[in-house]
Design a protein around this motif. Structure first.
Motif, PDB file in Angstrom:
ATOM      1  N   ALA A 107       0.871  -1.154   0.050  1.00  0.00           N
ATOM      2  CA  ALA A 107      -0.114   0.109   0.056  1.00  0.00           C
ATOM      3  C   ALA A 107       0.792   1.146   0.173  1.00  0.00           C
ATOM      4  CB  ALA A 107      -0.919  -0.068   1.043  1.00  0.00           C
ATOM      5  N   ALA A 108       1.989   1.120   0.703  1.00  0.00           N
ATOM      6  CA  ALA A 108       2.908   2.311   0.647  1.00  0.00           C
ATOM      7  C   ALA A 108       3.273   2.546  -0.659  1.00  0.00           C
ATOM      8  CB  ALA A 108       4.056   2.186   1.791  1.00  0.00           C
ATOM      9  N   ALA A 109       3.846   1.375  -1.339  1.00  0.00           N
ATOM     10  CA  ALA A 109       4.491   1.654  -2.652  1.00  0.00           C
ATOM     11  C   ALA A 109       3.561   2.088  -3.768  1.00  0.00           C
ATOM     12  CB  ALA A 109       4.761   0.416  -3.150  1.00  0.00           C
ATOM     13  N   TYR A 110       2.122   1.726  -3.424  1.00  0.00           N
ATOM     14  CA  TYR A 110       1.081   2.323  -4.284  1.00  0.00           C
ATOM     15  C   TYR A 110       0.951   3.708  -4.065  1.00  0.00           C
ATOM     16  CZ  TYR A 110      -1.142  -1.966  -6.123  1.00  0.00           C
ATOM     17  OH  TYR A 110      -1.517  -3.132  -6.993  1.00  0.00           O
ATOM     18  N   LEU A 111       1.021   4.345  -2.698  1.00  0.00           N
ATOM     19  CA  LEU A 111       0.942   5.813  -2.610  1.00  0.00           C
ATOM     20  C   LEU A 111       1.894   6.458  -3.116  1.00  0.00           C
ATOM     21  CD1 LEU A 111      -1.373   4.643  -0.392  1.00  0.00           C
ATOM     22  CD2 LEU A 111      -0.464   6.356   0.833  1.00  0.00           C
ATOM     23  N   GLY A 112       3.287   5.907  -2.978  1.00  0.00           N
ATOM     24  CA  GLY A 112       4.368   6.483  -3.683  1.00  0.00           C
ATOM     25  C   GLY A 112       4.107   6.733  -5.325  1.00  0.00           C
ATOM     26  N   ALA A 113       3.844   5.470  -5.729  1.00  0.00           N
ATOM     27  CA  ALA A 113       3.502   5.494  -7.261  1.00  0.00           C
ATOM     28  C   ALA A 113       2.497   6.437  -7.807  1.00  0.00           C
ATOM     29  CB  ALA A 113       3.094   4.207  -7.932  1.00  0.00           C
ATOM     30  N   GLN A 114       1.233   6.796  -6.793  1.00  0.00           N
ATOM     31  CA  GLN A 114       0.200   7.779  -7.268  1.00  0.00           C
ATOM     32  C   GLN A 114       0.652   9.004  -7.096  1.00  0.00           C
ATOM     33  OE1 GLN A 114      -2.475   6.308  -4.272  1.00  0.00           O
ATOM     34  NE2 GLN A 114      -2.976   4.407  -5.223  1.00  0.00           N
ATOM     35  N   LEU A 115       1.319   9.525  -6.059  1.00  0.00           N
ATOM     36  CA  LEU A 115       2.086  10.677  -5.980  1.00  0.00           C
ATOM     37  C   LEU A 115       3.091  11.026  -7.360  1.00  0.00           C
ATOM     38  CD1 LEU A 115       2.992  11.045  -2.370  1.00  0.00           C
ATOM     39  CD2 LEU A 115       1.279  12.335  -3.519  1.00  0.00           C
ATOM     40  N   VAL A 116       3.601   9.892  -7.521  1.00  0.00           N
ATOM     41  CA  VAL A 116       4.379  10.178  -8.892  1.00  0.00           C
ATOM     42  C   VAL A 116       3.733  10.713  -9.997  1.00  0.00           C
ATOM     43  CG1 VAL A 116       6.310   9.241 -10.365  1.00  0.00           C
ATOM     44  CG2 VAL A 116       6.477   9.271  -8.001  1.00  0.00           C
ATOM     45  N   PRO A 129      -5.946  12.815  -2.218  1.00  0.00           N
ATOM     46  CA  PRO A 129      -4.626  13.222  -1.739  1.00  0.00           C
ATOM     47  C   PRO A 129      -3.639  13.584  -2.908  1.00  0.00           C
ATOM     48  CG  PRO A 129      -5.432  11.874  -0.233  1.00  0.00           C
ATOM     49  CD  PRO A 129      -6.315  11.466  -1.131  1.00  0.00           C
ATOM     50  N   ALA A 130      -3.629  12.630  -3.848  1.00  0.00           N
ATOM     51  CA  ALA A 130      -2.560  12.812  -4.611  1.00  0.00           C
ATOM     52  C   ALA A 130      -2.680  13.903  -5.631  1.00  0.00           C
ATOM     53  CB  ALA A 130      -2.173  11.367  -5.283  1.00  0.00           C
ATOM     54  N   ARG A 131      -4.004  14.065  -6.141  1.00  0.00           N
ATOM     55  CA  ARG A 131      -4.488  15.178  -6.889  1.00  0.00           C
ATOM     56  C   ARG A 131      -4.302  16.521  -6.183  1.00  0.00           C
ATOM     57  NH1 ARG A 131     -10.432  16.188  -9.635  1.00  0.00           N
ATOM     58  NH2 ARG A 131     -10.222  18.415  -9.552  1.00  0.00           N
TER      59      ARG A 131
END
Length: 315
Positions: free
Chosen positions: A103-112, A212-214
């Motif tokens: 899940a943490a890796a997903y959050l990083g990819a979404q932010l990128v 949050p990413a947007r």
């Protein structure tokens, strides 16, 4: 009649699970799908209102964002599960459908992906001669409250709307992608429509994105005042996602309790789903249809593609 029933469930599912594990996309492929999908969502969600010409754009910005999300889920959901939103990922993690480290890796990819989308839009704005201040243009699409809200909605009001909207959005995702939902193949359309409706509400109070990413992508390229309010657009949607995840986790546990007969099929079904879904509540809920059709792993006829699309891969 009852004696041969457990045998196909246990013995027959393992080769299928092995085949599915061999064909399952790796973490890099899933993260790439999340980044590209989030980029599309951000480009459409921010780009349409940024470049809208009054009385010339027939497509509302909220509908454009919802359609972009639907397209992204249809195009990339079979790889990653189609989150494209940290709130959705957190809801899945709390519901037991994805491990915390992934899940943490997903959050990083979404932010990128979101930042790349915002960089692209910012670069396009810099080439438009009639736009003298690109950051001021981003102010019109950046989330905010109080003086940064279109109708001056205070912090408490925006916070409540973000919590409620994110909870509803995550609930729609979790419900429509559930292994027990016979209509799970329509999940991209349900989630996209829910997003469009919620964004219509969010725009009216202060460009609340329920993502949050947007929110981060737009705040970075706007004036400095938006960054000071960014915390709310992380805390509120993640809180709403947590509430939805806890609710569905409880539903999964309560639904599994009266069905001890299918407990033998749980490990096989969990292996057949994404490797990031070890939680017993989710495994029990997903395995429920197998009790009605033990000869088939998915419990449905012709439902393998839909299950692979949203159940097995990285909810």
């Amino acid at each position: 009649m009852t004696t041969p029933v457990p045998a196909p469930e246990t013995g027959g599912a393992k080769p299928s699970a092995t085949r599915e594990n061999a064909l399952r996309p790796g973490l890099v492929a899933r993260l790439s799908a999340e980044a590209v999908g989030t980029l599309f969502v951000v480009v459409a969600g921010l780009g349409v209102p940024l470049f809208t010409i009054p009385q010339s754009n027939p497509l509302p910005a909220s509908l454009a964002a919802g359609l972009a999300l639907t397209a992204s889920m249809l195009a990339f959901g079979y790889l990653s599960g189609g989150h494209f939103n940290p709130a959705v990922t957190v809801g899945n993690a709390i519901a037991g459908r994805i491990r915390l480290k992934e899940a943490a890796a997903y959050l990083g990819a979404q932010l990128v992906g979101a930042l790349l989308g915002a960089v692209t839009l910012f670069g396009i704005l810099r080439t438009v001669p009639t736009i003298s201040d690109s950051r001021a243009a981003f102010d019109t699409v950046t989330a905010g409250f109080g003086e940064h809200s279109i109708i001056q909605v205070p912090m408490a009001g925006v916070l409540l709307v973000e919590v409620l909207g994110a909870a509803l959005l995550v609930a729609v995702y979790l419900g429509t992608t559930s292994g027990r939902n016979p209509a799970k193949a329509t999940a991209p359309f349900a989630v996209g429509l829910a997003t469009a409706v919620l964004l219509q509400l969010g725009q009216a109070i202060g460009n609340a994105p329920f993502n949050p990413a947007r929110a981060t992508a737009s705040a970075i390229f706007s004036n400095t005042g938006s960054l000071g309010q960014l915390w709310l657009f992380w805390v509120a949607p993640l809180l709403g996602a947590a509430l939805a995840g806890l609710l569905f986790r409880g539903f999964g546990q309560s639904a599994a309790q009266p069905q001890p007969a299918v407990s033998k099929a749980v490990p096989d079904r969990a292996d057949g789903e994404e490797d990031a879904e070890p939680d017993a509540a989710w495994a029990h809920a997903s395995a429920a249809p197998a009790a009605h059709a033990p000869a088939q792993e998915s419990g449905t006829t012709g439902g393998d593609e839909a299950r692979d699309f949203f159940d097995k891969r990285g909810e």
